[in-house]
Design an enzyme around this catalytic site. Structure first.
Site, PDB file in Angstrom:
ATOM      1  CE  LYS A   1       4.754   2.433  13.691  1.00 24.83           C
ATOM      2  NZ  LYS A   1       5.060   2.100  12.287  1.00 24.83           N
TER       3      LYS A   1
ATOM      4  CE1 TYR B   1       0.123   2.342   8.097  1.00 24.25           C
ATOM      5  CE2 TYR B   1      -0.615   3.085  10.247  1.00 24.25           C
ATOM      6  CZ  TYR B   1      -0.742   2.234   9.164  1.00 24.25           C
ATOM      7  OH  TYR B   1      -1.725   1.279   9.154  1.00 24.25           O
TER       8      TYR B   1
ATOM      9  N   PRO C   1      -3.298  -1.448  18.924  1.00 25.60           N
ATOM     10  CG  PRO C   1      -5.171  -2.625  18.280  1.00 25.60           C
ATOM     11  CD  PRO C   1      -4.461  -2.090  19.483  1.00 25.60           C
TER      12      PRO C   1
ATOM     13  CG  HIS D   1      -2.003  -0.990   1.208  1.00 26.15           C
ATOM     14  ND1 HIS D   1      -2.943  -1.070   2.208  1.00 26.15           N
ATOM     15  CD2 HIS D   1      -2.293  -1.977   0.336  1.00 26.15           C
ATOM     16  CE1 HIS D   1      -3.787  -2.057   1.929  1.00 26.15           C
ATOM     17  NE2 HIS D   1      -3.408  -2.620   0.802  1.00 26.15           N
TER      18      HIS D   1
ATOM     19  CE1 TYR E   1      -4.644   3.235   9.633  1.00 27.99           C
ATOM     20  CE2 TYR E   1      -5.444   2.878  11.869  1.00 27.99           C
ATOM     21  CZ  TYR E   1      -4.542   2.611  10.862  1.00 27.99           C
ATOM     22  OH  TYR E   1      -3.524   1.700  11.087  1.00 27.99           O
TER      23      TYR E   1
HETATM   24  C1  PHB Z   1      -5.084  -5.231  10.393  1.00 26.97           C
HETATM   25  O1  PHB Z   1      -5.040  -5.313   9.158  1.00 26.97           O
HETATM   26  O2  PHB Z   1      -5.409  -6.186  11.110  1.00 26.97           O
HETATM   27  C2  PHB Z   1      -4.712  -3.945  11.047  1.00 26.97           C
HETATM   28  C3  PHB Z   1      -4.365  -2.872  10.269  1.00 26.97           C
HETATM   29  C4  PHB Z   1      -4.011  -1.668  10.870  1.00 26.97           C
HETATM   30  C5  PHB Z   1      -4.020  -1.556  12.235  1.00 26.97           C
HETATM   31  C6  PHB Z   1      -4.360  -2.645  13.016  1.00 26.97           C
HETATM   32  C7  PHB Z   1      -4.715  -3.851  12.417  1.00 26.97           C
HETATM   33  O3  PHB Z   1      -3.690  -0.389  12.812  1.00 26.97           O
END
Ligand code: PHB
Ligand code: APR
Length: 405
Positions: free
Chosen positions: A300, A388, A296, A75, A204
């Site tokens: 990280k 990130y 999460p 990505h 997000y």
């Molecule tokens: C996931 O794809 O499970 C995932 C992606 C981003 C995050 C947490 C989990 O911040």
């Protein structure tokens, strides 16, 4: 009792333990891995799946990147969505070419187990009554039962890679560790759904009803989360109710929304920030979730485990090849510098995107303004992007015998 002599005893066959085992193998250093769960259990455990650029480069440089090459989803950016609008953050453009890759943690664990078995080096699954001893001696031990036989691993060092609920951290005498902790007044309800991802990058979302996250695992499988109260039970949520809440929080004014499909896995995970310091006691070195947990939101957890074992592998290589101990002695401080930056980033992402139960209208507007500033300032987006995709590693690939990407 069977006695197994080795150089490094590793407790736990999660990403940290398996990565360390392979890095040591590539440098001709012996190890034994002891895991108390079955092979299928550690592979099928559904966890996160976002890899920093540095973690992707490491897996490829270690020669365990084939699955990642074939099935990983690179990505170049991500979306931050609030007030019904998605805002794009171009990670590659803002970081001079670095990206993230979505590749399920269970895939990584499967690849690393296959690599371990291919080396012929010991990996014990379903070990019972695992305990460690002699941490302050020159020959620490790992004791366990396997197939009804008692075993004792005698080694020079123990790597405690047994996660947050493992036995290694608690085996450190009282008074040695300082623990920093924060639990969040919410958890994540997560699902895996048989639905083609309706967006090619992560979204997000900050919504008045709370946080939500759109992610994926493959062109056929979508991974979605939304925040719920910390003690929420998954039994309270029918699949229909889950989809209603997902769509309510995520649908944008331009009518983007996740595709709906059969939910094949669902669960609620608590959220905490946790750091135990120092990450070393005598001949025991903690790595990954055994020493630190991040919420999460910043993706990280897995990447921190990878950077810990890179620092540890360099230190062990220097010890075995040149008898040097300065990197072993500096292991904890070196790791903690990165751990605390990841803790700060993960706390910031969590605090900005989630709704706190005691939030005042002022707090809510301030969070919206935070996101408005973030998505309208190149400087702010660059700060998000560089953290990130992963801050530069403390350790060079050459220092662990790998060629740079
Ligand atoms: C996931 O794809 O499970 C995932 C992606 C981003 C995050 C947490 C989990 O911040
Ligand atoms: N004896 C042997 N093995 C143990 C014991 C024990 N007493 N207790 C736990 N384990 C094993 C677990 O079964 C697990 O396979 O240790 C392993 C720890 O793995 P993880 O919890 O995945 O931790 P780590 O390898 O540090 O990876 C961190 O995992 O949880 C995610 O988000 C987290 O992505 C991060 C990554």
């Amino acid at each position: 009792m069977s006695v197994i002599r080795t150089q490094v005893g590793i407790v736990g066959a999660g990403p940290a333990g398996l990565l360390l085992g392979h890095l040591l193998h590539l440098n001709g250093i012996d190890s034994v891995i002891v895991e108390n769960r079955s092979r299928d259990y550690v592979i099928d455990r559904v966890r996160a799946g976002v890899l920093e650029q540095g973690t992707v480069d490491l897996l490829k440089a270690m020669g365990v990147g084939d699955g990642l090459e074939r099935k990983g989803l690179r990505h170049d950016g991500l979306y931050v969505s609030f007030q019904g609008e998605r805002h794009h953050v171009n990670l590659v453009e803002l970081t001079g070419g670095k990206a993230i890759t979505v590749y399920g943690q269970n895939e990584i664990v499967r690849d690393l187990i296959d690599a371990r078995i291919a080396t012929g080096r010991p990996l014990y699954f379903e070990a019972e009554g695992v305990s460690v001893g002699g941490l302050e001696s020159a020959e620490p031990t790992i004791a366990f039962q396997h197939d009804g036989t008692a075993h004792e691993v005698q080694c020079d060092f123990i790597a405690g890679c047994d996660g947050f609920h493992g036995i290694c951290r608690p085996s450190i005498p009282d008074g040695v560790l300082t623990v920093y902790e924060r639990t969040y007044p919410f958890g994540w309800l997560g699902i895996l759904a048989e639905a083609a991802p309706s967006c090619d990058e992560l979204v997000y979302t900050c919504h008045a009803r709370g946080f939500a996250l759109f992610s994926m695992r493959s062109p056929q499988v979508t991974r979605l989360y939304f925040q719920v109260p910390p003690e929420e039970s998954i039994d309270n949520w029918s699949d229909e109710a889950i989809w209603n809440e997902m769509l309510t929080r995520m649908t944008t004014h331009d009518r983007w929304k996740p595709n709906v499909g059969r939910i094949v896995q669902k669960g609620v995970t608590p959220m905490r920030s946790f750091v135990a310091t120092p990450m070393r006691h005598g001949r025991l070195f903690l790595a990954g979730d055994a020493a630190h947990i991040v919420p999460p939101t910043g993706a990280k957890g897995l990447n921190l485990a990878a950077s810990d074992v890179l620092v540890l592998a360099r230190a062990l290589k220097s010890f075995y090849e040149r008898g040097r101990t300065e990197w072993l002695d500096g292991y904890s401080d070196t790791c903690l510098r990165r751990v605390w930056k990841a803790q700060r980033f993960s706390w910031w992402m969590t605090s900005t995107l989630h709704r706190f139960p005691d939030e005042t209208p002022f707090d809510h507007q301030r969070r919206i303004a935070d996101l408005d500033y973030l998505t309208s300032s190149r400087a702010a987006m660059t700060s998000l992007a560089e953290q990130y995709v992963g801050l530069p590693a403390e350790v060079s690939f050459e220092s662990v015998g790998l060629s740079a990407p």
